[in-house]
Design a protein around this motif. Structure first.
Motif, short mmCIF file in Angstrom:
data_model
loop_
_atom_site.label_atom_id
_atom_site.label_comp_id
_atom_site.label_asym_id
_atom_site.label_seq_id
_atom_site.Cartn_x
_atom_site.Cartn_y
_atom_site.Cartn_z
N ARG B 164 35.53 133.53 -31.63
CA ARG B 164 35.30 132.91 -33.05
C ARG B 164 36.42 132.03 -33.03
O ARG B 164 37.01 131.24 -34.24
CB ARG B 164 35.32 133.85 -34.26
CG ARG B 164 34.24 134.66 -34.09
CD ARG B 164 32.83 134.17 -34.18
NE ARG B 164 32.05 135.08 -34.54
CZ ARG B 164 30.68 135.27 -33.85
NH1 ARG B 164 30.45 134.56 -32.74
NH2 ARG B 164 29.83 136.28 -34.06
N SER B 284 45.97 129.24 -26.16
CA SER B 284 46.06 130.79 -25.48
C SER B 284 47.19 130.43 -24.61
O SER B 284 48.11 131.47 -24.74
CB SER B 284 44.80 131.28 -24.61
OG SER B 284 44.88 130.44 -23.53
N LEU B 317 43.11 138.02 -24.79
CA LEU B 317 43.47 137.13 -26.11
C LEU B 317 42.03 137.12 -26.86
O LEU B 317 41.19 136.35 -26.54
CB LEU B 317 44.02 136.05 -25.95
CG LEU B 317 44.27 135.08 -27.30
CD1 LEU B 317 45.41 135.93 -28.13
CD2 LEU B 317 44.49 133.59 -27.01
C1 LIG Z 1 44.97 123.23 -29.75
C2 LIG Z 1 44.22 124.44 -29.90
C3 LIG Z 1 44.71 125.41 -30.96
C4 LIG Z 1 44.01 126.60 -31.06
N1 LIG Z 1 44.20 127.38 -32.27
C5 LIG Z 1 43.74 128.47 -32.44
C6 LIG Z 1 43.93 129.31 -33.37
O1 LIG Z 1 44.70 128.90 -34.24
N2 LIG Z 1 43.31 130.61 -33.58
C7 LIG Z 1 42.45 131.16 -32.65
O2 LIG Z 1 42.01 132.15 -32.55
N3 LIG Z 1 42.17 130.23 -31.48
C8 LIG Z 1 42.82 128.96 -31.38
N4 LIG Z 1 42.56 128.40 -30.13
C9 LIG Z 1 41.88 128.77 -29.05
C10 LIG Z 1 42.44 129.69 -28.06
O3 LIG Z 1 43.03 128.99 -27.16
C11 LIG Z 1 41.70 130.75 -27.57
O4 LIG Z 1 40.44 130.05 -27.03
C12 LIG Z 1 41.08 131.85 -28.56
O5 LIG Z 1 42.21 132.42 -29.52
C13 LIG Z 1 40.44 132.99 -27.69
O6 LIG Z 1 39.86 134.08 -28.55
P1 LIG Z 1 38.41 134.09 -28.80
O7 LIG Z 1 37.67 134.05 -27.53
O8 LIG Z 1 38.22 135.34 -29.76
O9 LIG Z 1 38.02 132.85 -29.72
C14 LIG Z 1 43.10 127.16 -30.25
C15 LIG Z 1 43.11 126.12 -28.87
C16 LIG Z 1 43.72 124.93 -28.75
C17 LIG Z 1 43.41 124.33 -27.57
#
Ligand SMILES: Cc1cc2nc3c(=O)[nH]c(=O)nc-3n(C[C@H](O)[C@H](O)[C@H](O)COP(=O)(O)O)c2cc1C
Lengths: 125, 628
Positions: B164, B284, B317
């Motif tokens: 998410r 990440s 993560l």
């Molecule tokens: C610039 C950038 C900012 C991000 N900011 C967040 C964030 O604030 N919170 C978040 O959960 N994932 C963020 N992500 C995505 C993470 O890299 C990562 O995909 C995610 O935390 C993985 O968790 P999930 O598979 O449960 O989504 C960001 C990615 C990028 C490229």
């Protein structure tokens, strides 16, 4: 708080705690206490407390709610009991001493305490 | 002590003036001698932000909106003593002003499906007892006593739960990769960075139901074989940090964190690490650098974090919302979860619905609901006299979806196809007074600030793109700029190191895709049809339509409009600050937005009176193109 050592201990704790948030969960039974000025003067507050204590002690699933004067002031304290889709029963001149029997016979036994009931309202289908 | 309370008064949320309200309620309840039978519970965000603070009285379900401390005596006397509803404090539907008195009847909630946010606004997030009372940690118990780690992973995979936080990666596959990775020490990390401006779903979750995240993390730790976890939260979220800290302490006291959890032999503990609030630290690899105490910069991903992440060890993560879904999947089963949503997007998603809607707030809907349903049925539609122009989703590097496409379902694939993305759940409704060029400029400005500067395409490319966008909005753009912008955007998209740069062109490309003529009007005609680009805009009064009612004279903050009653008014261009207040207030459509170049400051006393001939009229869409 001693540490929980097993799932059973967690479940036991939960069954105690569940009681504390009863007001927020669904129950099939609603006990309505008349709390107009007339009701309070006639001792409705004590009756309500008696219901709360008894429900708590016997761990019964029911909500206690209050309502204003319903116009039968001479019969206060008035208590309504609604169980699921059963007819709604009104008891009049209720005193704290009457509470255990109402709970025992009506809530648990499912039998209306006829001698104390003053009204009966059948829900429209 | 009577443990059984007859009523719970739920107050939400802690932002704004709620603390005073809670004190006032407790004092009044105490004064009336009701403290034994009625309890006041301070909950997390209930989501209905436009009418906060809100109070829900259980078991009756009475719902009160915008309650002030001064309302407390009446509320206690009427509702808590006599059981009567206080009509004055009812929530009223904007359409029809119909009063709605019960929580269960609110249209705002009726169309929602609350799985992740189910406890937000319902329980006291600072009480582990309340979380346990509503079934909390039962899923953990089930996992630890009756499932193997592989069974847990299989269940999550089967549920179809996807991330998410942005990319929508399958959670179960990520867990499996971490479990398979070699190494004795592995980490579970919760991403609570939430850097999107205007988004607050992760904050609401961390503040309103911290134990759900913790329980999800412990289950993940068991599945992947980890004994140490981290929650990364930005320091700008002090209440989230506080409530998570309290929750971790309580979980330790109860033996739900630490050694030998629930007698299973599994050990796991969690530390909170506060970030300084850089957007890129949500990414990440940058997040893991930051956790290590280094500057938060992303790195190339030839090696997955699941193999070598934090401290070069296998790391899993997940976003906090992803994790909060986990206990519910375990309790209700993967099939239940997979039955919600669409073919490839399962479950629900929380969104921050903001912008030009009547009921902005925090919502949770099943995947596959259409944007139109969200905006109209839950958000209550645009404000009076306004029209929805587009919906921006996916945060600053998401895209804009035009009003004509609002029938698309909200799921990962559909949003990406439309040139936007799911992101972490921002949803901004834009109306006809929004300029799409200006919106792109706004997001690019944010992204330029937040680019870490490590790779050139992102660092230089975003800056150059922003320069072109600024030129477009202030009238200095040249022919060919739009094509240059597109080329730059595609380069930044392809060549950047991390997701920030790769997705930064989205707002530009999606608005060019759907609103190309708006860009062209800015460049060729120096005209911004919405009036948002003030340096391009002038307001003039159309004589034939103006009835001389004087409404515009009253609202003009510059006292720049004059005229006799019942005679056409006129605007003094020399003092006009292009705020558009006159345009918004005029019900006769007698005020018109024209290019600034089309009005003269000299001549007629500088009042711009009269309609210049060469005006690309906004109600004649063909006009601007025909001229070129
Ligand atoms: C610039 C950038 C900012 C991000 N900011 C967040 C964030 O604030 N919170 C978040 O959960 N994932 C963020 N992500 C995505 C993470 O890299 C990562 O995909 C995610 O935390 C993985 O968790 P999930 O598979 O449960 O989504 C960001 C990615 C990028 C490229």
């Amino acid at each position: 708080m001693p540490k929980l050592k097993s799932l059973d201990e967690l479940r036991e704790l939960r069954s105690r705690l569940k009681h504390e948030i009863k007001a927020r969960t669904e129950t099939a039974t609603t006990i309505t206490v008349g709390m107009g000025t007339c009701g309070i003067a006639a001792g409705a507050r004590e009756v309500m407390q008696a219901f709360l204590d008894e429900l708590s002690a016997r761990q019964i699933d029911a909500h206690v709610v209050t309502t204003g004067c319903i116009g039968m002031c001479s019969k206060e304290p008035l208590v309504d009991i609604q169980q699921g889709n059963e007819p709604r029963i009104t008891y009049g001149n209720v005193s704290p001493a009457m509470v255990p029997r109402i709970i025992e016979e009506h809530l648990i036994g499912g039998k209306v305490v006829q001698e104390w009931a003053v009204g009966r309202l059948v829900k429209e289908a | 002590m009577a443990d059984l309370h007859r009523a719970d008064v739920l107050v939400s949320c802690r932002h704004g003036r709620t603390p005073e309200l809670v004190t006032a309620l407790r004092d009044e309840i105490e004064r009336r001698g009701l403290a034994e039978e009625i309890r006041v519970v301070e909950t997390g965000c209930s989501g209905f932000c436009s009418v906060g603070p809100v109070i829900t009285v259980r078991p009756e379900g009475h719902f009160y909106a915008s309650v002030q401390p001064a309302d407390v005596p009446e509320l206690v006397e009427e509702t808590l003593v006599k059981g009567r509803f206080v009509q004055r404090l009812a929530y009223k539907e904007a359409a029809g002003r119909k009063a709605i008195t019960r929580y269960e009847d609110l249209p705002f909630y009726a169309k929602q499906m609350r799985i992740v946010l189910r406890n937000c606004g319902m329980i006291d997030p600072r009480s582990i007892d309340e979380y346990i009372a509503v079934g909390g940690y039962e899923a953990l118990g089930k996992v630890l006593t009756s499932m193997t780690p592989d069974e847990v992973i299989a269940e999550i995979k089967k549920s179809g739960l996807r991330g998410r936080g942005g990319a929508g990666f399958h959670a179960g596959r990520k867990w499996e990769a971490t479990r398979r990775a070699k190494g004795d020490i592995k980490y579970v990390i919760a991403n609570g960075d939430e850097g999107d401006p205007g988004a607050f779903m992760d904050r609401a979750l961390m503040e309103g139901d911290p134990h759900a995240i913790i329980e999800g993390m412990i289950i993940a730790s068991y599945a992947v074989g980890s004994h140490q976890g981290y929650i990364y939260v930005r320091d700008e979220y002090p209440l989230a940090v506080e409530n998570l800290t309290l929750a971790i302490q309580a979980a330790r006291e109860y033996g739900l964190l630490g050694e030998d959890i629930l007698g299973s032999g599994h050990s796991f503990d969690i530390r909170i690490v506060r970030g300084a609030g850089a957007f890129v630290c949500g990414e990440s690899s940058a997040l893991m650098q930051s956790l290590e105490g280094k500057v938060g910069e992303p790195r190339a991903k030839h090696v997955h974090a699941t193999d070598r992440g934090l401290f070069d060890r296998p790391s899993c993560l997940n976003n906090v919302e992803t994790l909060a879904n986990v206990p519910q999947i375990i309790l209700n089963g993967a099939d239940w979860f997979a039955s919600i949503g669409t073919e490839r997007s399962k479950g629900t998603k929380a969104f921050c619905l903001v912008g030009k809607v009547r009921n902005p707030g925090l919502i949770e809907v099943p995947m596959g609901m259409t944007l139109k349903q969200i905006v109209n049925d839950i958000g209550g539609g645009p404000p009076k006299f306004r029209k929805v122009k587009a919906v921006q989703t996916g945060g600053p590097s998401g895209g804009c979806i035009p009003a004509s496409m609002l029938d698309i379902p909200v799921d990962y694939e559909s949003l990406t196809e439309a040139g936007s993305m799911m992101g972490s759940g921002g949803m901004i409704v834009l109306d006809d007074r929004t300029c799409m060029v200006d919106i792109s400029r706004y997001f690019l400005e944010f992204l330029k600030e937040e680019s870490c500067g490590k790779c050139a395409p992102c660092r230089e490319g975003i800056k150059r793109m922003l320069e072109i966008l600024v030129a477009m909005t202030n009238g200095t753009a040249k022919a060919g700029d739009l094509e240059r912008l597109e080329t730059l955007a595609k380069t930044v998209q392809t060549a950047s190191l991390c997701g920030l740069g790769k997705s930064a062109p989205n707002p530009v490309l999606s608005t060019i895709r759907y609103f190309r003529e708006e860009y062209e009007q800015h460049i060729k005609d120096g005209y911004c049809a919405s009036g948002a680009c003030r340096e391009l805009t002038a307001y003039v009064i159309v004589d034939e339509k103006c009835k001389g009612c004087g409404l515009c004279i009253k609202v003009c903050p510059q006292e720049g409009i004059s005229g006799e009653q019942k005679q056409p008014h006129y605007i003094d261009q020399a003092v006009c600050i292009k705020c558009g207040a006159c345009y918004d207030v005029c019900r006769l459509d007698a005020i018109k937005i024209v290019p600034k170049a089309a009005v003269s400051l000299g001549g007629n006393g500088g009042n711009g009176h009269g309609t210049p001939a060469a005006t690309p009229a906004k109600d004649k869409p063909g006009a601007a193109k025909g001229k070129a």
